[in-house]
Scaffold this motif. Structure first.
Motif, PDB file in Angstrom:
ATOM      1  N   TYR A  84       0.900  -1.178  -0.163  1.00  0.00           N
ATOM      2  CA  TYR A  84       0.078   0.041   0.160  1.00  0.00           C
ATOM      3  C   TYR A  84       0.763   1.202  -0.050  1.00  0.00           C
ATOM      4  O   TYR A  84       0.613   2.056  -0.665  1.00  0.00           O
ATOM      5  CB  TYR A  84      -0.906   0.067   1.281  1.00  0.00           C
ATOM      6  N   HIS A  85       2.021   1.279   0.725  1.00  0.00           N
ATOM      7  CA  HIS A  85       2.816   2.442   0.840  1.00  0.00           C
ATOM      8  C   HIS A  85       3.992   2.246  -0.212  1.00  0.00           C
ATOM      9  O   HIS A  85       4.925   3.015  -0.105  1.00  0.00           O
ATOM     10  CB  HIS A  85       3.476   2.353   2.241  1.00  0.00           C
ATOM     11  N   ASP A  86       4.030   1.216  -1.196  1.00  0.00           N
ATOM     12  CA  ASP A  86       4.902   1.318  -2.389  1.00  0.00           C
ATOM     13  C   ASP A  86       6.114   0.875  -1.726  1.00  0.00           C
ATOM     14  O   ASP A  86       7.368   1.504  -2.323  1.00  0.00           O
ATOM     15  CB  ASP A  86       4.825   2.573  -3.096  1.00  0.00           C
ATOM     16  N   LYS A  87       6.255   0.033  -0.709  1.00  0.00           N
ATOM     17  CA  LYS A  87       7.425  -0.536  -0.414  1.00  0.00           C
ATOM     18  C   LYS A  87       7.549  -2.015  -0.408  1.00  0.00           C
ATOM     19  O   LYS A  87       7.822  -2.814   0.371  1.00  0.00           O
ATOM     20  CB  LYS A  87       7.544  -0.080   1.157  1.00  0.00           C
ATOM     21  N   ALA A  88       7.300  -2.555  -1.703  1.00  0.00           N
ATOM     22  CA  ALA A  88       7.179  -4.007  -1.754  1.00  0.00           C
ATOM     23  C   ALA A  88       8.498  -4.523  -1.345  1.00  0.00           C
ATOM     24  O   ALA A  88       8.353  -5.771  -1.089  1.00  0.00           O
ATOM     25  CB  ALA A  88       6.706  -4.183  -3.356  1.00  0.00           C
ATOM     26  N   ASP A  89       9.469  -3.942  -1.718  1.00  0.00           N
ATOM     27  CA  ASP A  89      10.930  -4.691  -1.377  1.00  0.00           C
ATOM     28  C   ASP A  89      11.180  -4.970   0.178  1.00  0.00           C
ATOM     29  O   ASP A  89      12.101  -5.646   0.234  1.00  0.00           O
ATOM     30  CB  ASP A  89      11.884  -4.039  -1.905  1.00  0.00           C
ATOM     31  N   GLN A  90      10.138  -4.366   1.016  1.00  0.00           N
ATOM     32  CA  GLN A  90      10.435  -4.656   2.264  1.00  0.00           C
ATOM     33  C   GLN A  90       9.539  -5.592   3.034  1.00  0.00           C
ATOM     34  O   GLN A  90       9.706  -5.863   4.143  1.00  0.00           O
ATOM     35  CB  GLN A  90      10.295  -3.330   3.072  1.00  0.00           C
ATOM     36  N   TRP A  91       8.501  -6.363   2.158  1.00  0.00           N
ATOM     37  CA  TRP A  91       7.703  -7.400   2.621  1.00  0.00           C
ATOM     38  C   TRP A  91       8.298  -8.282   3.596  1.00  0.00           C
ATOM     39  O   TRP A  91       7.735  -8.800   4.659  1.00  0.00           O
ATOM     40  CB  TRP A  91       6.742  -8.075   1.585  1.00  0.00           C
ATOM     41  N   GLU A  92       9.396  -9.030   3.257  1.00  0.00           N
ATOM     42  CA  GLU A  92      10.123  -9.948   4.220  1.00  0.00           C
ATOM     43  C   GLU A  92      10.300  -9.432   5.681  1.00  0.00           C
ATOM     44  O   GLU A  92      10.462 -10.409   6.644  1.00  0.00           O
ATOM     45  CB  GLU A  92      11.279 -10.530   3.525  1.00  0.00           C
ATOM     46  N   SER A  93      10.479  -8.265   5.746  1.00  0.00           N
ATOM     47  CA  SER A  93      10.479  -7.893   6.977  1.00  0.00           C
ATOM     48  C   SER A  93       9.588  -8.084   8.005  1.00  0.00           C
ATOM     49  O   SER A  93       9.453  -8.254   9.385  1.00  0.00           O
ATOM     50  CB  SER A  93      10.918  -6.077   7.139  1.00  0.00           C
ATOM     51  N   CYS A  94       8.376  -8.543   7.463  1.00  0.00           N
ATOM     52  CA  CYS A  94       7.075  -8.841   8.330  1.00  0.00           C
ATOM     53  C   CYS A  94       7.362 -10.185   9.207  1.00  0.00           C
ATOM     54  O   CYS A  94       6.934 -10.262  10.256  1.00  0.00           O
ATOM     55  CB  CYS A  94       5.918  -9.029   7.255  1.00  0.00           C
ATOM     56  N   PHE A  95       8.145 -11.044   8.731  1.00  0.00           N
ATOM     57  CA  PHE A  95       8.460 -12.187   9.421  1.00  0.00           C
ATOM     58  C   PHE A  95       9.102 -11.839  10.856  1.00  0.00           C
ATOM     59  O   PHE A  95       9.002 -12.241  11.828  1.00  0.00           O
ATOM     60  CB  PHE A  95       9.548 -13.182   8.530  1.00  0.00           C
ATOM     61  N   GLN A  96      10.280 -10.853  10.579  1.00  0.00           N
ATOM     62  CA  GLN A  96      10.827 -10.516  11.820  1.00  0.00           C
ATOM     63  C   GLN A  96      10.033  -9.538  12.929  1.00  0.00           C
ATOM     64  O   GLN A  96       9.938  -9.665  14.024  1.00  0.00           O
ATOM     65  CB  GLN A  96      12.107  -9.731  11.245  1.00  0.00           C
ATOM     66  N   GLU A  97       9.243  -8.645  12.236  1.00  0.00           N
ATOM     67  CA  GLU A  97       8.193  -7.706  12.899  1.00  0.00           C
ATOM     68  C   GLU A  97       7.342  -8.619  13.640  1.00  0.00           C
ATOM     69  O   GLU A  97       6.962  -8.133  14.747  1.00  0.00           O
ATOM     70  CB  GLU A  97       7.676  -6.651  11.871  1.00  0.00           C
ATOM     71  N   LEU A  98       6.960  -9.805  13.320  1.00  0.00           N
ATOM     72  CA  LEU A  98       5.922 -10.479  13.801  1.00  0.00           C
ATOM     73  C   LEU A  98       6.447 -11.744  14.621  1.00  0.00           C
ATOM     74  O   LEU A  98       5.665 -12.659  15.073  1.00  0.00           O
ATOM     75  CB  LEU A  98       4.743 -11.199  12.776  1.00  0.00           C
ATOM     76  N   SER A  99       7.764 -11.793  14.671  1.00  0.00           N
ATOM     77  CA  SER A  99       8.451 -12.943  15.163  1.00  0.00           C
ATOM     78  C   SER A  99       7.899 -14.367  14.472  1.00  0.00           C
ATOM     79  O   SER A  99       7.572 -15.297  15.185  1.00  0.00           O
ATOM     80  CB  SER A  99       8.098 -12.923  16.712  1.00  0.00           C
ATOM     81  N   LEU A 100       7.729 -14.442  13.303  1.00  0.00           N
ATOM     82  CA  LEU A 100       7.337 -15.485  12.492  1.00  0.00           C
ATOM     83  C   LEU A 100       8.544 -16.295  11.745  1.00  0.00           C
ATOM     84  O   LEU A 100       9.444 -15.538  11.195  1.00  0.00           O
ATOM     85  CB  LEU A 100       6.329 -15.201  11.349  1.00  0.00           C
ATOM     86  N   ASP A 101       8.578 -17.567  11.638  1.00  0.00           N
ATOM     87  CA  ASP A 101       9.568 -18.292  10.851  1.00  0.00           C
ATOM     88  C   ASP A 101       9.179 -18.326   9.464  1.00  0.00           C
ATOM     89  O   ASP A 101       8.145 -18.870   8.936  1.00  0.00           O
ATOM     90  CB  ASP A 101       9.538 -19.731  11.450  1.00  0.00           C
ATOM     91  N   PRO A 102       9.940 -17.715   8.702  1.00  0.00           N
ATOM     92  CA  PRO A 102       9.763 -17.611   7.298  1.00  0.00           C
ATOM     93  C   PRO A 102       9.715 -19.114   6.403  1.00  0.00           C
ATOM     94  O   PRO A 102       9.168 -18.995   5.483  1.00  0.00           O
ATOM     95  CB  PRO A 102      10.788 -16.857   6.763  1.00  0.00           C
ATOM     96  N   LYS A 103      10.198 -19.991   7.168  1.00  0.00           N
ATOM     97  CA  LYS A 103      10.346 -21.175   6.589  1.00  0.00           C
ATOM     98  C   LYS A 103       9.207 -21.811   5.759  1.00  0.00           C
ATOM     99  O   LYS A 103       9.244 -22.584   4.787  1.00  0.00           O
ATOM    100  CB  LYS A 103      11.315 -22.378   7.475  1.00  0.00           C
TER     101      LYS A 103
END
Length: 267
Positions: free
Chosen positions: A129-148
């Protein structure tokens, strides 16, 4: 659970409550039998600007206002995509949209409880929404989620199978989906009145006790004269149609919607 609590904390800091005059009771936990819950299905595509806006600014209220206590919310990240004869998916906003649709499908599959996967979907859509598509993977860290689980699902091709099933579900809708976001509450499409999702859930709920947010929102809706959802030739609130067989009409309709959207959001 940790991701859910962190998500609620972050939203408390940054979200604007659209219905209440006080944030002191923004969430009320009410034990509700599953059979009594309002069934809510959201059909969207990840890079549709109106879908992003809906998720980030309206659907979020279902969770921050405690409306999720009376609603069973299901997300279908497929939208206006198409499947060709070879089973290949083409997305309306290009290949990148197919990538994000599949990533969100994998997140839903990895964490089936909506309270576990919606924080991730919201986080990704917020970046888009804020035109920051390249930062989406930081959601894993922000939410303490395992990306695997999500990355394994995507890289293995299983995410594509999930999308093909979403295609079947979306294309089987009755009445058929006309555009996105397409929001259905207890079998009733909201059409372009999707921004009133909280009001419509509250109206549809037949259980014994309404969350306090419902009482506030329903009172406000009476003052604003919010009518029942209806199908309109030119939607009042912006939507994204599939590619039209009539390009001229599609262009005229899109221009009118863009003008209405800008007028409604003018300061």
């Amino acid at each position: 659970m940790e991701a859910r609590l962190l998500f609620i904390f972050i939203i408390c800091l940054f979200s604007v409550n659209t219905c209440s005059s006080s944030s002191s009771d923004f969430v009320e936990i009410i034990p509700i039998k599953e059979a009594e819950k309002v069934q809510v299905t959201v059909y969207y595509e990840s890079l549709c600007p109106y879908c992003e806006n809906f998720i980030v600014n309206y659907l979020i209220d279902v969770f921050t206002e405690g409306i999720d206590a009376i609603a069973d919310v299901k997300l279908f990240p497929y939208g206006n995509a198409k499947v060709n004869a070879n089973g290949n998916i083409t997305c309306q906003h290009g290949e990148q949209e197919c990538v994000f649709n599949t990533i969100e499908a994998c997140a839903i599959n990895a964490w089936p409880d909506v309270h576990d996967h919606f924080p991730f979907v919201f986080c990704v859509e917020r970046y888009l929404y804020h035109d920051k598509a390249d930062q989406w993977e930081s959601c894993f860290q922000e939410l303490s989620l395992d990306p695997k689980p999500v990355k394994d699902c995507y890289n293995s091709g299983y995410g594509n199978q999930l999308e093909l099933q979403y295609a079947v579900d979306t294309n089987s809708l009755q009445p058929p989906k006309k555009y996105v976001p397409w929001v259905v509450v207890d079998g009733q499409p909201l059409y372009d009145d999707y921004i009133y999702i909280v009001n419509n859930i509250c109206r549809a709920y037949k259980g014994p006790t309404l969350p306090k947010a419902c009482l506030r929102c329903l009172a406000l809706s009476e003052n604003r004269m919010i009518s029942a959802p209806q199908d309109k030739l030119i939607p009042l609130h912006p939507v994204t149609y599939p590619e039209s067989a009539n390009p001229l009409f599609s262009k005229i309709r899109s221009s009118l919607m863009s003008w209405i959207f800008m007028e409604n959001n003018a300061v």
